[in-house]
Structures are given as structure tokens and as C-alpha cells.
Write a protein that holds these residues in place. Structure first.
Motif, short mmCIF file in Angstrom:
data_model
loop_
_atom_site.label_atom_id
_atom_site.label_comp_id
_atom_site.label_asym_id
_atom_site.label_seq_id
_atom_site.Cartn_x
_atom_site.Cartn_y
_atom_site.Cartn_z
N ILE A 5 54.83 9.74 -13.09
CA ILE A 5 53.60 10.51 -13.29
C ILE A 5 52.60 10.21 -12.19
O ILE A 5 51.76 11.05 -11.85
CB ILE A 5 53.00 10.21 -14.68
CG1 ILE A 5 51.94 11.23 -15.06
CG2 ILE A 5 52.36 8.84 -14.74
CD1 ILE A 5 52.53 12.52 -15.54
N TYR A 65 53.35 12.52 -20.33
CA TYR A 65 53.26 11.28 -19.57
C TYR A 65 54.44 10.39 -19.85
O TYR A 65 55.00 9.76 -18.95
CB TYR A 65 51.96 10.52 -19.93
CG TYR A 65 50.76 11.04 -19.20
CD1 TYR A 65 50.66 12.37 -18.81
CD2 TYR A 65 49.71 10.19 -18.88
CE1 TYR A 65 49.56 12.84 -18.14
CE2 TYR A 65 48.61 10.66 -18.21
CZ TYR A 65 48.54 11.98 -17.85
OH TYR A 65 47.45 12.44 -17.18
N GLN A 66 54.83 10.31 -21.13
CA GLN A 66 56.00 9.52 -21.48
C GLN A 66 57.24 10.13 -20.83
O GLN A 66 58.14 9.44 -20.40
CB GLN A 66 56.16 9.52 -23.01
CG GLN A 66 56.40 8.17 -23.61
CD GLN A 66 57.81 7.71 -23.42
OE1 GLN A 66 58.70 8.51 -23.15
NE2 GLN A 66 58.04 6.43 -23.54
N TYR A 67 57.24 11.44 -20.73
CA TYR A 67 58.37 12.15 -20.15
C TYR A 67 58.54 11.77 -18.68
O TYR A 67 59.63 11.54 -18.20
CB TYR A 67 58.15 13.65 -20.31
CG TYR A 67 59.26 14.49 -19.77
CD1 TYR A 67 59.07 15.30 -18.66
CD2 TYR A 67 60.51 14.50 -20.38
CE1 TYR A 67 60.09 16.09 -18.18
CE2 TYR A 67 61.52 15.28 -19.89
CZ TYR A 67 61.32 16.08 -18.80
OH TYR A 67 62.33 16.85 -18.32
N PHE A 68 57.43 11.72 -17.94
CA PHE A 68 57.51 11.40 -16.52
C PHE A 68 57.69 9.92 -16.27
O PHE A 68 58.24 9.52 -15.25
CB PHE A 68 56.24 11.89 -15.80
CG PHE A 68 56.32 13.31 -15.32
CD1 PHE A 68 56.10 14.36 -16.20
CD2 PHE A 68 56.62 13.59 -14.01
CE1 PHE A 68 56.18 15.68 -15.76
CE2 PHE A 68 56.70 14.91 -13.58
CZ PHE A 68 56.48 15.94 -14.44
#
Lengths: 535, 336
Positions: free
Chosen positions: B59, B52-55
Motif C-alpha cells: 500500500i 489496506y489489508q489487501y495490499f
């Protein structure tokens, strides 16, 4: 006995003198006075939101207005698509499954290397490759392959015909050398060292502190007049407002309630932009109460949207009935609205058999009319909207229980409980509506979390996305709005307005409708490269 | 003590010190590894998903298939033991991994941010040492007087206040009421980090962090000094007619400081956690602020590396404290 030298006087006096000296030697601007402007070629902005990275494949600047990168196309102030790194409009094949884009000659990246079709191919191949984990893959679900065609054009091959495909080509283009070597795009150095063709180059990014940009004098669109821009990251709204009022910045984004007093105090100009950024209550179809069409119709008629905007958003917003914003008049169907009609809502519920008990709460066959509404606990706007919604529908006899949770707690329950959702795209609201409301996307990530299923809406959205030209597309989007309002799956509340304060020392400001943006990437500075200092 | 005993004591100290250091290092390595494994397990048990942090904001419009593909490509699939195995393997080859939340190699994150935290923490430690020694000594010397009473009351109050309350109060004063000191960041907006810029911006965070650590130090110094003022050698010094300041500073204070040094070394974790809060409030770009980001994003590699760092710092701090006491106090038995 000799006197002790350790007396209070001997400690206090030097200490106080030291503090006073420190105070006198630190130069500070007096509150209310603007800091020295210079000749208008430098600008200092404050932002409440810091990007996670500067990688267009991870979503940086995907909506356009990124200062470091250009896409094949970009948007102008009327939201019309204009060629950027493309030389001209894209040419579709007869079946609209193949699009050829001519490329602009003579463009260079910030490091001097030439721009060519291999860069476009490398960028979009990385988007398509699942092993590279580019997060913007979901923005081009129809794309199958990309290929260079000669030294000055590229061809995109689609899985199905998509009439508005050039609208999807606004993401930044990276040099092919950067993308050599495979592996996840999260490991690329461009995450912190932007390298593109854009009007500004990155000088320094101190994470958590500032970002400094300098004009790219070799920019294909002409060198920007504002030569140096410093963005200061200050996440707390109140601190940022105080510092802006004290004259530390040339502009910032602020919540509407803070922006007006700061503009008055500091002499900066208030800029209020409309947006396609909606807030909606997504209703779960797994819950028998919210699955009932009568309940959904009544909910949409019990909500006082104007009242919410006045009270909670300081008047900065527009009522929303579906994801197509009113500031796009060519796409909006004026009859597709819900009026605030509590009597009508009561009638609908009575006719459907939801009988009001002695306390005013309705029930049918022993099932009380009620459900749980979740909202992200850290978002005050969503919390306020959820509370206003709950109190409005209580008057209709429906009991809404509120729960403020973190996203990690909301996500597993999205299919069973209602949720305050946000998002929006002013450039392609049809695509956004498809992601949000089409049954094919039911429970796919955060898209259509309630699994809303409406065959007429599905048909209209499919027809809109596959439309051969803009006029047909707009007609089908209006069909969609009528079909949606007849049997809504969510309760859209409002489109938020965004507020900014900006020093009025430059020419070139143009108002614009904004996407779901967080900070000063958009705002009045979306076209900063075209600004000139005012004499 | 007879002369031969004293001579034996001094000759035997060197090997004893080396033994102490060696033993601590030997015990420290498995301790640090256990801590790292513990952090991995805790992070895995948390409900946050790193992807989620990545997107980020993306997200909300990403499809399940794309999210799953991203997890596979980033090595976030597979359970916690697989991830732990990957990280340990990387550690053995000297590769600390890639930070998902900072989008940079972990080694680069640490190299860029650790110096600023060290600067802040050192200055804060100096501030709290000076304040605690001076105020504690004066309070103990004039025990029962108005200074002692004020300092004790203020100290007990401050001990209960978290550092960020002090920090926010300092910002309210220095940003609004008396704007003589900058309240955020490493430098003024857009300025290079020169000595002059950084030192001006260092004042408030170092003061706040130092003041927040002062109360327990001060009260400890005061209590030790009060008890050592009753020692025989102090009474003897007074009896010999030495001036009172000399008695307090040259005779009583040194013995009071010995347990103080040990306590200082053991309270190092407080300084680390205080630094996390102060860095976040003052936007100081140090490693402690990165802990918050890493924890919320469940960024395994960065979280594990930072935990290793702080575990090593704590162990090193207590080792240095023990060594200092060993070297300063001839009464301490080095084999314990």
C-alpha cells in the motif's frame, strides 16, 4: 462414623505424582544445547512475519528471493540483474519502448506442466487488467501490453521509454491455467497453494503455525542440497529469541538488540545485513511552517543521525540524507549530505526571520515554529526516532508535537501533518526516489504524502528514469541527490540494518543488501537453494 | 406428588420439549440475522479500510488509481448496504463468500479451523467443570476452613484476571523456568498433527482457558451447595445417619447443580472470548484467532460468518442448558 476418604493427602499425592510423570515423559532439549542436526539436508527457521498469501500478483516475493516462484530476471549478490526464466538479456527496440525477452527452454512448473510464453503473457496481462486487482500494478506503471513472440520469447510494449525496464521483471510467473477464468486474483487457489517454477515446492502451510517446503528436484538451476525447510511463525520477538536461544531453530530474524545476546547464548552466528530500508520524516507542504525552505534546511542540520543510530538502533544502521543508500557506492553522491550543525541551523533560521523568543522557541510574524509529527503507534523504532527527532530540533527552537496513531488515523491527515515514513529498494533506488519525491506522485496513495515540489529534482529524476544506459542513469541520480540536498522536502534519518542469527552448518552464505523486508525470505537465506551442508 | 400427577407430568414432557425447541429455533433465526446486520454496520463505521489489508506492505507504494481499481474489482466500493445485500444474497445460495484477509473461501477457513477450536474449548470446559465441581464441593462442605478461604480468595482474584495474563504467565513458566510443555502451535515445528503431538500441545492452552473460566463456576457451585446443604432433604439424610460424603455428593450436590447448568449455558460467550485471547497467545490455529484478523482487516464476509457462528453457538448453548434442566428437574414448568 467412618473416616472420609476425601482428605488432602489423598488428593494431593496422586496429583503430584501425575504431574511428575507427565514431566518425566516429555522429552525436551536442554537449554543451550542444539537440537539434533542430522545430515544438514533439513533446516528449521523461525520468522516473525507470516505472509498474507503466496500469490506473486499480490506482492509475494516481488523483490525476488521467493522460494516458490521465479521471475524473468533475478538479482545476484552484487545486485546485478541475472536472467532467471529469461534465457538471456532483454533486447530493447531503438526507442526503448519495446523490449523482447527470450525465454529459457525446458523449464517445468511444480505440477509438471511446461513453462512457455503463454504463462508470461497470462501473468503480466493479469497485472495490467484492472478487473483482476493485482496489487503489483504500481510496480510497472510504464507497461502497456505484453505479447508472445514465437514459441520462445515475449515482447513488452511501454507507454514511454524506460531504460531500466528489465529491472521491473522480477515478479514471479504463474502458470496460465491458474489464471484462466478472470475475476479478482484474490480468489485464486495459489493464495494458499503456491505453484511456480522455483527451487522449492510448498508441502504444507498451516496458517499461524508453520510452512514446510521441499526441494524441487527438477529445478532448472540444479536441485537444492537442503531438501526440507520448515518455517515456524512466531510473531513475538522475545518469545522467538528465547526459543532460538534454547536451540529450537537453525536461524531467525531478530531486532539488533536481541540478536547479539542470542548469538552469544546459543552459539549461532550473528549476521548483520545493511539495507536500503530508510526511515524519514515526511514534511507537509500545506503547513506554512514546514513549507519554508529555511525550516527544512535547518531541520536537516539539527538532527544527530549518528547519535540516533547508536542509541536507538544498537549501532545497526547508516545515516540517511536521501533515499539512495551508501551501500550502493556507484549511485551515491558523496557530497550530498547534511552535517550535524546546530550553529549552522540557527544561522539559517535567523537569516530567514525566525526569531528566538525568551524560551528559545522561534517565531516569525506571530507564527510559532512548530508542527505535529505522527507515527504508527505499534512501531517502537519509529516512535523512538520520532522522539529523538523532536528533542534534537527543540534545541534549534522548533516545537514538534508527537502523536502515536494507527494507520487509519494517520492516512487522512498525511497532507497536513508530518509523518515517520519507511521504505526503500536497493535494486532500483532511482525508481523508489521517483515514487517518493516526484511532484507527479504528490499525494498519490502513500507516495509523496507532503506534496513536495522541486523542479530540479523532478527534472533529474525524469532524466534518470529515461536514461538510455546505466552510466547516464547513475549520473542523473547523482544530479538528483545534489538537487534534493539543496532544497530538501523530507528529513531522512537512517537506513536500518537487519540482524539475523544462523547456524553455521552450511556453505554458500553470501552477504547481501536487503530491501524493506520483514523476515527470513531474505536474510542469510536469500540464496538457500545454493547452500550445501558442511561436512 | 400423587401418582397420576407424576404420570401426567412425564407424558406431557415430550411435546413440551418439542415446543420449546421449535420456539427457540423460530426466534433464533431473526436474532442471528439482526446480529449479522449489526456487525456489518459496526464494521462499516470503523475507520479501517479493507483494501489496506489487501495490499499489505504494497500500500505504501501503490497509486490512488490502482487502489481505487482494486476496490472496484473486489466489490469494496458501494456503501455498507450494497455489501450487506451482496452477502445476504450469497448466503441464500449457500455461498459464504471469499475472505479478503485469509485469501481463501470463508467456508474453507471455517472448515480448517473450527475443529481445533472445538477441541480446545471442549477440553477447557471439561477442565473447568472438574476443577469447579471438586474444589467448589470441598470448599462448601468444609465451609470456613482453610481450603474454603484459600479457594475463595484465589477465585475472586482470578476472576479479575484476563485470560491472556494467565497465558503469558504460563508461557513464562513453561518456556523458561520448567520447559516440560510446548508453549506454542499445534505441533512441534514441521511435525504432522498426530494424536500424540496435538495432545501435548493442547495441555497448556486448555489448562489456561479452563482455569480462567473456573472461578465463577467454582464460586457458583460453592454458593449453591452451601444453600442446598441447608435444605430439608439434606437434614433428613443426615438425621437418618448416612455418611457425610454420601450426604454431600448424593443428596446436596444434585440440587445445587440445577441452577449451575443454566448458568453454564448462559456463560458460553465468555468461553468464546477467552478462546480468542488464548488462541492468539498460544498460536493455536483455531477459528477464534481468525476473528482478530477479520476484525482488524474489516473482512466483511469472514466477520459476518464468524459472528453468525458464535451467535448460533450461544443460542444453542442456552437451549441445551434449558433442555437439560427441563429433563433433570421435574419441578420445572416446560411452558415457561
Amino acid at each position: 462414623m467412618c473416616h472420609s476418604v476425601i482428605t488432602l493427602r489423598n488428593i494431593a499425592v496422586p496429583l503430584l505424582t501425575g504431574l511428575l510423570l507427565a514431566g518425566c515423559s516429555a522429552p525436551t532439549p536442554a537449554p543451550g544445547e542444539a537440537a539434533a542436526e542430522g545430515d544438514g539436508t533439513t533446516m528449521t527457521l523461525a520468522d516473525g512475519y507470516e505472509p498474507d498469501d503466496l500469490n506473486p500478483l499480490l506482492g509475494y516475493g516481488s523483490e525476488g528471493a521467493s522460494k516458490f516462484y521465479d521471475g524473468l530476471f533475478s538479482r545476484d549478490a552484487e545486485r546485478a540483474l541475472q536472467p532467471a526464466l529469461a534465457a538471456d538479456v532483454a533486447v530493447p527496440s531503438a526507442d526503448q519502448r519495446s523490449w523482447t525477452v527470450p525465454l529459457r527452454p525446458g523449464v517445468t512448473f511444480h505440477d509438471g506442466s511446461a513453462f512457455g510464453p503463454e504463462d508470461v503473457v497470462a501473468t503480466y496481462s493479469a497485472v495490467l487488467d484492472p478487473d483482476r486487482a493485482a496489487t503489483i500494478r504500481s510496480g510497472v506503471p510504464m507497461l502497456d501490453a505484453v505479447e508472445a513472440v514465437g514459441p520462445d520469447a515475449v515482447r513488452f510494449d511501454l507507454a514511454y521509454p524506460y531504460g531500466a525496464f528489465p529491472e521491473r521483471l522480477t515478479a514471479g510467473i504463474l502458470p496460465s491455467e491458474v489464471l484462466d477464468g478472470g475475476g479478482p486474483v484474490a480468489d485464486l487457489p495459489v493464495n494458499t497453494e503456491a505453484l511456480g517454477t522455483g527451487p522449492y515446492r510448498l508441502v504444507e502451510w498451516r496458517r499461524g503455525d508453520t510452512m514446510i517446503m521441499e526441494a524441487n528436484d527438477g529445478y532448472w538451476g540444479g536441485a537444492p542440497a537442503v531438501k526440507r525447510v520448515t518455517v515456524v511463525f512466531a510473531a513475538d520477538d522475545n518469545t522467538r529469541a528465547q526459543r532460538t536461544a534454547a536451540g529450537e531453530f537453525d536461524g531467525t530474524v531478530l531486532p539488533p538488540a536481541l540478536a547479539r545476546p542470542v548469538a552469544e547464548q546459543s552459539g549461532l552466528t550473528l549476521r548483520e545485513h545493511a539495507s536500503a530500508d530508510y526511515r524519514t520524516i515526511a514534511l507537509p507542504f500545506a503547513d506554512p511552517v514546514t513549507a519554508d525552505p529555511a525550516i527544512r534546511a535547518a531541520l536537516n542540520r539539527s538532527v544527530d543521525r549518528e547519535g540516533m543510530i547508536e542509541a536507538l538502533l544498537a549501532g545497526q544502521g547508516e545515516p540517511a540524507h536521501h533515499p539512495i543508500p551508501g551501500v550502493l557506492p556507484e549511485q551515491v553522491e558523496p557530497s550530498a549530505t547534511f552535517t550535524h550543525d546546530p550553529a549552522g541551523a540557527a544561522r539559517i533560521l535567523d537569516e530567514a526571520g525566525w526569531v528566538a523568543g525568551p524560551d528559545g522557541m522561534r517565531a516569525r510574524d506571530g507564527r510559532p515554529a512548530g508542527f505535529t509529527l505522527m507515527y504508527p503507534a505499534t512501531d517502537t523504532v519509529r516512535r523512538d526516532l520520532a522522539q529523538a527527532f523532536a528533542s534534537d530540533v527543540r534545541a534549534a527552537g522548533i516545537d514538534v508535537r508527537l502523536e502515536g496513531l494507527g494507520w487509519e488515523a494517520i492516512e487522512p491527515r498525511m497532507g497536513q501533518d508530518a509523518l515517520v515514513l519507511g521504505g526503500g529498494d536497493p535494486f532500483d533506488p532511482g525508481f523508489k526516489a521517483w515514487q517518493l519525491l516526484h511532484s507527479a506522485n504528490a499525494a498519490d496513495g502513500f507516495n509523496n504524502p507532503g506534496s513536495y515540489r522541486n523542479p530540479q529534482v523532478d527534472a533529474a529524476l525524469d532524466a534518470a528514469l529515461r536514461a538510455p544506459d546505466e552510466a547516464t542513469r547513475q549520473e542523473r541520480i547523482k544530479d538528483f541527490q545534489r538537487a534534493y540536498v539543496a532544497d530538501p522536502g523530507m528529513v531522512f534519518l537512517a537506513f536500518l540494518g537487519h540482524s539475523y542469527v544462523s547456524r553455521d552448518g552450511w556453505d554458500g552464505y553470501v552477504e547481501v543488501v536487503e530491501p524493506h523486508t520483514h523476515g527470513v525470505t531474505w536474510g542469510p537465506w536469500w540464496n538457500l537453494e545454493d547452500w550445501t551442508p558442511r561436512r | 406428588m400423587t401418582a397420576p400427577e407424576a404420570a401426567t407430568g412425564h407424558r406431557g414432557r415430550g411435546p413440551a420439549v418439542a415446543r420449546l425447541v421449535g420456539l427457540r429455533v423460530l426466534l433464533g433465526v431473526p436474532t442471528v440475522l439482526v446480529v449479522a446486520v449489526g456487525v456489518f454496520l459496526l464494521a462499516a463505521a470503523s475507520p479501517f479500510r479493507p483494501v489496506y489489508q489487501y495490499f499489505g506492505v504494497g500500500i505504501f507504494s501503490a497509486s490512488d488509481a490502482d487502489i481505487a481499481a482494486a476496490e472496484r474489482a473486489l466489490g469494496l466500493d458501494g456503501g455498507v448496504w450494497v455489501q450487506l445485500g451482496r452477502w445476504l444474497g450469497g448466503l441464500l445460495t449457500g455461498d459464504l463468500g471469499q475472505s479478503l484477509s485469509m485469501r481463501q473461501p470463508v467456508a474453507q477457513v471455517i472448515a480448517e479451523r473450527l475443529p481445533w477450536t472445538l477441541l480446545l474449548v471442549t477440553c477447557a470446559l471439561l477442565v473447568s467443570l472438574v476443577l469447579a465441581l471438586v474444589a467448589g464441593a470441598v470448599a462448601a462442605w468444609r465451609q470456613g476452613g482453610w481450603f474454603d478461604r484459600t479457594v475463595t480468595a484465589v477465585g475472586h482474584t482470578l476472576e479479575g484476571l484476563p485470560p491472556f495474563v494467565l497465558a503469558l504467565g504460563a508461557i513464562a513458566v513453561f518456556a523458561v523456568a520448567w520447559p516440560v510443555l510446548p508453549v506454542a502451535g499445534l505441533t512441534d515445528a514441521g511435525a504432522a498433527p498426530t494424536v500424540e503431538q496435538v495432545s501435548r500441545h493442547l495441555v497448556l492452552p486448555a489448562l489456561v482457558l479452563g482455569v480462567s473460566q473456573t472461578p465463577w463456576l467454582l464460586l457458583h457451585v460453592r454458593a449453591s451447595l452451601i444453600s442446598s446443604l441447608d435444605d430439608d432433604h439434606v437434614t433428613g439424610a443426615r438425621a437418618r445417619g448416612l455418611p457425610e460424603p454420601v450426604v454431600v455428593l448424593r443428596h446436596a450436590l444434585p440440587t445445587a447443580l440445577l441452577p449451575f447448568v443454566t448458568v453454564l449455558g448462559n456463560r458460553l460467550p465468555e468461553l468464546v472470548t477467552g478462546a480468542v485471547l488464548v488462541e492468539t497467545v498460544f498460536s493455536w490455529p483455531g477459528i477464534a484467532a481468525a476473528v482478530v484478523t477479520a476484525a482488524l482487516a474489516v473482512d466483511f464476509p469472514l466477520l459476518a460468518a464468524l459472528t453468525l457462528l458464535s451467535a448460533v453457538a450461544v443460542l444453542a448453548g442456552s437451549l441445551v442448558a434449558d433442555l437439560t434442566v427441563l429433563l433433570l428437574d421435574p419441578r420445572v414448568d416446560p411452558d415457561v
